[in-house]
Write an enzyme that holds these catalytic residues in place. Structure first.
Site, PDB file in Angstrom:
ATOM      1  N   CYS A  74       0.837  -1.200   0.000  1.00  0.00           N
ATOM      2  CA  CYS A  74       0.000   0.000   0.000  1.00  0.00           C
ATOM      3  C   CYS A  74       0.874   1.254   0.000  1.00  0.00           C
ATOM      4  O   CYS A  74       1.656   1.468   0.940  1.00  0.00           O
ATOM      5  CB  CYS A  74      -0.925  -0.015   1.212  1.00  0.00           C
ATOM      6  SG  CYS A  74      -1.882   1.487   1.437  1.00  0.00           S
ATOM      7  N   CYS A  77       0.284   3.472   3.084  1.00  0.00           N
ATOM      8  CA  CYS A  77       0.873   2.871   4.282  1.00  0.00           C
ATOM      9  C   CYS A  77       2.377   3.124   4.330  1.00  0.00           C
ATOM     10  O   CYS A  77       2.943   3.383   5.398  1.00  0.00           O
ATOM     11  CB  CYS A  77       0.589   1.373   4.309  1.00  0.00           C
ATOM     12  SG  CYS A  77      -1.172   0.931   4.326  1.00  0.00           S
TER      13      CYS A  77
END
Length: 319
Positions: A74, A77
């Protein structure tokens, strides 16, 4: 005298050099001690970021926690990781446990917390969970915990809490889905089975498992809630008595039907005998027997036919 002065000067220089060496050693020891003491908090801060798994998630039900759900692939993230690590360095000083969860490795926790977007951050205080919706910087995290801004956030309902029955079921479902996915990848990549073959295998497995589960539920239901008629001690005796009564009734009906047929035959024979007797006696001359007297049309027709047959028989005898 000169010798004494020389020796005293030598002793003084020696003592000065010894004192100087001692002071240097003391400073060196103090320096090493300071370096050691300063290195201890640094190592503790490195261990401030904890990792939660399916086996240890119940630890977050006690104390105060800030938990990040992320995935390695991600991008958002990855951008959050530096600020989250800096925030974790302050966790021990603030009395807060800072943790992270990799949803790709812990699918059960992903289902238990219903993670629909990444990254997702939860605050937990003594088992009460709240979803963090603020800015994602170190200072914002610190103020959220230090100023107790989490009190203004509505907690998650107990029905949807991670320890509820519903979320336990969701966790099991996510684990099952991840297991099926791994099995699919193993069959297609390692065993060389085509994709459609893997789907057929899973379809058959689902069918047979559903049949087995259905039979099991039926057996459990019959065992837990047996039917009243089968649970009665004299059920089979009553059933046998009822069958015998039906058999006797059927036999009686058959006998009655046979009796009615016999009665009809006897009535026909009586009618024929009566016609025969009247024919033998004959009718008074000039007074033909009135048609229909005591007989129905059907009986009269039978009588005429019988008379004709008798006439034919008499003619044959005369010949």
């Amino acid at each position: 005298m000169a010798c004494l002065l020389a020796s005293s000067s030598n002793i003084g220089s020696t003592m000065f050099s010894l004192t100087r060496q001692t002071n240097q050693r003391s400073w060196i020891c103090c320096l090493f001690l300071v370096i050691y003491l300063t290195s201890l908090p640094v190592s503790a801060k490195r261990d401030g970021l904890r990792e939660v798994t399916d086996g240890t998630w119940e630890e977050i039900l006690t104390g105060e926690w800030m938990i990040e759900f992320y995935a390695p692939w991600c991008p958002a993230c990855q951008q959050l990781q530096p600020a989250w690590k800096e925030f974790a360095d302050w966790g021990e000083d603030m009395g807060v446990n800072i943790a992270k969860v990799d949803v790709t490795e812990q699918p059960g926790l992903s289902g238990r917390f219903i993670i629909t977007s990444l990254p997702t951050i939860y605050h937990c205080k003594d088992g009460v969970f709240r979803k963090y919706q603020g800015a994602r910087t170190k200072d914002d995290f610190l103020s959220f915990v230090d100023e107790q801004k989490w009190r203004a956030v509505e907690p998650i309902s107990s029905w949807f809490g991670p320890s509820s029955f519903l979320m336990n079921s969701m966790s099991a479902l996510f684990k099952l889905s991840m297991f099926i996915r791994r099995c699919h990848n193993y069959m297609t990549e390692q065993l060389g089975i085509p994709v459609w073959g893997s789907y057929v295998i899973f379809g058959l497995a689902t069918l047979f498992s559903g049949l087995a589960l259905g039979l099991l539920l039926v057996f459990i239901a019959d065992f837990a809630f047996p039917s009243r008629r089968f649970s009665s001690s004299d059920y089979y005796q009553k059933k046998q008595t009822m069958e015998q009564a039906r058999l006797i009734q059927r036999q009686e009906d058959e006998h009655e039907a046979d009796g009615e047929e016999d009665d009809d035959e006897e009535e026909d024979e009586d009618d024929q005998d009566d016609v025969w007797r009247r024919r033998r006696r004959g009718s008074p001359e000039g007074h033909p027997e009135p048609r229909g007297q005591g007989f129905s049309d059907e009986a009269l027709r039978k009588r005429v036919v019988a008379n004709r047959e008798e006439v034919d028989d008499d003619d044959e005898e005369d010949t």
